[in-house]
Every structure is written in structure tokens, then in C-alpha cells.
Scaffold this motif. Sequence first.
Motif, PDB file in Angstrom:
ATOM      1  N   SER A   1      -8.726  15.811   3.496  1.00  0.00           N
ATOM      2  CA  SER A   1      -7.622  15.337   4.324  1.00  0.00           C
ATOM      3  C   SER A   1      -6.703  14.402   3.547  1.00  0.00           C
ATOM      4  O   SER A   1      -7.154  13.421   2.951  1.00  0.00           O
ATOM      5  CB  SER A   1      -8.206  14.597   5.537  1.00  0.00           C
ATOM      6  N   PHE A   2      -5.406  14.695   3.586  1.00  0.00           N
ATOM      7  CA  PHE A   2      -4.445  13.800   2.946  1.00  0.00           C
ATOM      8  C   PHE A   2      -4.408  12.465   3.683  1.00  0.00           C
ATOM      9  O   PHE A   2      -4.337  11.406   3.064  1.00  0.00           O
ATOM     10  CB  PHE A   2      -3.038  14.414   2.920  1.00  0.00           C
ATOM     11  N   GLU A   3      -4.495  12.523   5.000  1.00  0.00           N
ATOM     12  CA  GLU A   3      -4.482  11.275   5.778  1.00  0.00           C
ATOM     13  C   GLU A   3      -5.673  10.396   5.405  1.00  0.00           C
ATOM     14  O   GLU A   3      -5.549   9.188   5.261  1.00  0.00           O
ATOM     15  CB  GLU A   3      -4.493  11.573   7.283  1.00  0.00           C
ATOM     16  N   GLY A   4      -6.837  11.007   5.208  1.00  0.00           N
ATOM     17  CA  GLY A   4      -8.025  10.261   4.781  1.00  0.00           C
ATOM     18  C   GLY A   4      -7.819   9.633   3.411  1.00  0.00           C
ATOM     19  O   GLY A   4      -8.206   8.488   3.165  1.00  0.00           O
ATOM     20  N   TRP A   5      -7.191  10.385   2.504  1.00  0.00           N
ATOM     21  CA  TRP A   5      -6.892   9.875   1.168  1.00  0.00           C
ATOM     22  C   TRP A   5      -5.951   8.669   1.263  1.00  0.00           C
ATOM     23  O   TRP A   5      -6.175   7.643   0.630  1.00  0.00           O
ATOM     24  CB  TRP A   5      -6.272  11.004   0.337  1.00  0.00           C
ATOM     25  N   ALA A   6      -4.913   8.806   2.089  1.00  0.00           N
ATOM     26  CA  ALA A   6      -3.942   7.724   2.272  1.00  0.00           C
ATOM     27  C   ALA A   6      -4.611   6.500   2.916  1.00  0.00           C
ATOM     28  O   ALA A   6      -4.366   5.359   2.514  1.00  0.00           O
ATOM     29  CB  ALA A   6      -2.774   8.203   3.128  1.00  0.00           C
ATOM     30  N   LYS A   7      -5.476   6.728   3.891  1.00  0.00           N
ATOM     31  CA  LYS A   7      -6.174   5.620   4.558  1.00  0.00           C
ATOM     32  C   LYS A   7      -7.001   4.822   3.563  1.00  0.00           C
ATOM     33  O   LYS A   7      -7.059   3.595   3.641  1.00  0.00           O
ATOM     34  CB  LYS A   7      -7.079   6.144   5.675  1.00  0.00           C
ATOM     35  N   ARG A   8      -7.649   5.524   2.618  1.00  0.00           N
ATOM     36  CA  ARG A   8      -8.456   4.814   1.618  1.00  0.00           C
ATOM     37  C   ARG A   8      -7.588   3.866   0.789  1.00  0.00           C
ATOM     38  O   ARG A   8      -8.004   2.752   0.468  1.00  0.00           O
ATOM     39  CB  ARG A   8      -9.187   5.803   0.695  1.00  0.00           C
ATOM     40  N   ILE A   9      -6.396   4.291   0.454  1.00  0.00           N
ATOM     41  CA  ILE A   9      -5.481   3.423  -0.307  1.00  0.00           C
ATOM     42  C   ILE A   9      -5.172   2.169   0.501  1.00  0.00           C
ATOM     43  O   ILE A   9      -5.213   1.049  -0.018  1.00  0.00           O
ATOM     44  CB  ILE A   9      -4.177   4.169  -0.676  1.00  0.00           C
ATOM     45  N   PHE A  10      -4.893   2.336   1.791  1.00  0.00           N
ATOM     46  CA  PHE A  10      -4.529   1.199   2.633  1.00  0.00           C
ATOM     47  C   PHE A  10      -5.717   0.266   2.865  1.00  0.00           C
ATOM     48  O   PHE A  10      -5.570  -0.954   2.809  1.00  0.00           O
ATOM     49  CB  PHE A  10      -3.922   1.684   3.953  1.00  0.00           C
ATOM     50  N   VAL A  11      -6.872   0.827   3.098  1.00  0.00           N
ATOM     51  CA  VAL A  11      -8.073   0.000   3.282  1.00  0.00           C
ATOM     52  C   VAL A  11      -8.375  -0.760   1.996  1.00  0.00           C
ATOM     53  O   VAL A  11      -8.645  -1.967   2.026  1.00  0.00           O
ATOM     54  CB  VAL A  11      -9.282   0.862   3.721  1.00  0.00           C
TER      55      VAL A  11
ATOM     56  N   ALA B   1       0.827  -1.207   0.000  1.00  0.00           N
ATOM     57  CA  ALA B   1       0.000   0.000   0.000  1.00  0.00           C
ATOM     58  C   ALA B   1       0.867   1.266   0.000  1.00  0.00           C
ATOM     59  O   ALA B   1       0.514   2.256  -0.648  1.00  0.00           O
ATOM     60  CB  ALA B   1      -0.948  -0.008   1.196  1.00  0.00           C
ATOM     61  N   PHE B   2       1.996   1.239   0.701  1.00  0.00           N
ATOM     62  CA  PHE B   2       2.870   2.412   0.681  1.00  0.00           C
ATOM     63  C   PHE B   2       3.462   2.614  -0.712  1.00  0.00           C
ATOM     64  O   PHE B   2       3.580   3.751  -1.185  1.00  0.00           O
ATOM     65  CB  PHE B   2       3.987   2.327   1.731  1.00  0.00           C
ATOM     66  N   ILE B   3       3.811   1.532  -1.361  1.00  0.00           N
ATOM     67  CA  ILE B   3       4.307   1.648  -2.738  1.00  0.00           C
ATOM     68  C   ILE B   3       3.235   2.273  -3.613  1.00  0.00           C
ATOM     69  O   ILE B   3       3.497   3.192  -4.400  1.00  0.00           O
ATOM     70  CB  ILE B   3       4.742   0.261  -3.272  1.00  0.00           C
ATOM     71  N   MET B   4       1.997   1.792  -3.442  1.00  0.00           N
ATOM     72  CA  MET B   4       0.882   2.333  -4.218  1.00  0.00           C
ATOM     73  C   MET B   4       0.664   3.814  -3.893  1.00  0.00           C
ATOM     74  O   MET B   4       0.426   4.628  -4.782  1.00  0.00           O
ATOM     75  CB  MET B   4      -0.395   1.538  -3.943  1.00  0.00           C
ATOM     76  N   LEU B   5       0.753   4.159  -2.612  1.00  0.00           N
ATOM     77  CA  LEU B   5       0.578   5.560  -2.208  1.00  0.00           C
ATOM     78  C   LEU B   5       1.598   6.440  -2.926  1.00  0.00           C
ATOM     79  O   LEU B   5       1.245   7.482  -3.482  1.00  0.00           O
ATOM     80  CB  LEU B   5       0.730   5.696  -0.688  1.00  0.00           C
ATOM     81  N   PHE B   6       2.861   6.029  -2.930  1.00  0.00           N
ATOM     82  CA  PHE B   6       3.888   6.833  -3.587  1.00  0.00           C
ATOM     83  C   PHE B   6       3.699   6.866  -5.107  1.00  0.00           C
ATOM     84  O   PHE B   6       4.021   7.864  -5.750  1.00  0.00           O
ATOM     85  CB  PHE B   6       5.288   6.346  -3.218  1.00  0.00           C
ATOM     86  N   GLN B   7       3.156   5.795  -5.677  1.00  0.00           N
ATOM     87  CA  GLN B   7       2.898   5.786  -7.118  1.00  0.00           C
ATOM     88  C   GLN B   7       1.733   6.697  -7.495  1.00  0.00           C
ATOM     89  O   GLN B   7       1.713   7.264  -8.591  1.00  0.00           O
ATOM     90  CB  GLN B   7       2.604   4.366  -7.598  1.00  0.00           C
ATOM     91  N   LYS B   8       0.767   6.827  -6.578  1.00  0.00           N
ATOM     92  CA  LYS B   8      -0.442   7.599  -6.888  1.00  0.00           C
ATOM     93  C   LYS B   8      -0.462   8.987  -6.247  1.00  0.00           C
ATOM     94  O   LYS B   8      -1.441   9.711  -6.408  1.00  0.00           O
ATOM     95  CB  LYS B   8      -1.677   6.824  -6.409  1.00  0.00           C
ATOM     96  N   ILE B   9       0.588   9.346  -5.548  1.00  0.00           N
ATOM     97  CA  ILE B   9       0.546  10.591  -4.780  1.00  0.00           C
ATOM     98  C   ILE B   9       0.334  11.811  -5.677  1.00  0.00           C
ATOM     99  O   ILE B   9      -0.256  12.808  -5.247  1.00  0.00           O
ATOM    100  CB  ILE B   9       1.799  10.751  -3.887  1.00  0.00           C
TER     101      ILE B   9
END
Length: 184
Positions: free
Chosen positions: A68-78, A52-60
Amino acid sequence: MDKELRILIQKCVKQDKEGQRELYTLLSPVLYGICLKYMKSKVEADDVFQDAFIMLFQKIDQYRFEGSFEGWAKRIFVNEALEVLRKKQRRLHVAIEDFNFNTDNEDNSKRLDLVLTQEELLNHIRELPDHYRMVFNLYVFEDYSHKAIANKLNIAVGTSKSILSRAKSVLRTKINAELKKKVS
């Protein structure tokens, strides 16, 4: 959004390693907690966390600084955790369909869903002898071919097929016994 976070996100969009490290350090506790909530084991949570962190950095670069950026990041992880669970469920369903259950009921697959939980089936798989469990898991859950299994375990292709057949037979016997207890 505070200015520091905005700058950090912009660094990550530019693939700045230090910016990525800072963002990782900032969000890790919260995002890892999400992974632990969804996955059964720490190992599975670690895998989801990394992917998920790899995906976050690919889609950032898709983050539009709205909400909220944190909310956006949480959606990727969920979403990543749910996708892993969906794949696992699909593989388990395929594994269940591969068996011939004898419960004297017309629709064994529906009956199986009613009386045998996923956890019970996984427990039966965990009880297999090591070499049976390895071949079974590689073939059913990891989609390895018998040739790939043979190469990975340094055995003959025919041995892989034979072990898989015996593993299925052992599982079928255990599961049929459990189903008969539950149905009676």
C-alpha cells in the motif's frame, strides 16, 4: 493499486507540481490525523506534517509499487513524528541534567525521573516570565548560542547569559519545592 494513483505517484517522481498537489489533497486528511495523534499541539502537528510531506516528496522515487502506498506514506509521517519527539526528549534530558536538585537523595537524576514528569517540567518552563522562557527555550531546546540569542532578541550576549542563569535559578527553586513535596 489503482491506475490513477500509480500515474499520480509517477508524476510526483518527476516533481510535477500538479501531481504533488493532487497527492497532497488526496492524502492530507489521513496523514494530518497521524500528526495530530502524536504531537501535543496543533502547531507541532503542523510542523511535522509539513516536514514529513517534504520528506515524502523527496523519497517518493524509493517507493517500489509493492504494498500500500498509503501505508508507505504513513510510515514516513509516523517516523518523522517519532523523531521530533525523540529530539525533544533528548533536549529535555539535557535540560534536566543541567540542574542541581537538592532532594537529599543520592541519585537525584534517577529520583527526578521517578517523581517529575516531562509535562510537569514543561509546565514549570511555561510559568517562567516571557524573557526568561524565550532565552531558556532558545538556548536549551533550540541549541542557539548566546551570540545567536543576543542577535535574535536584540540584547547583549552578557544579558542572554544572565537571563539564562536567572531562568535556571527560578526553575531550580520551583522544581526543588515540588520534589520536596512529592518525596515527603
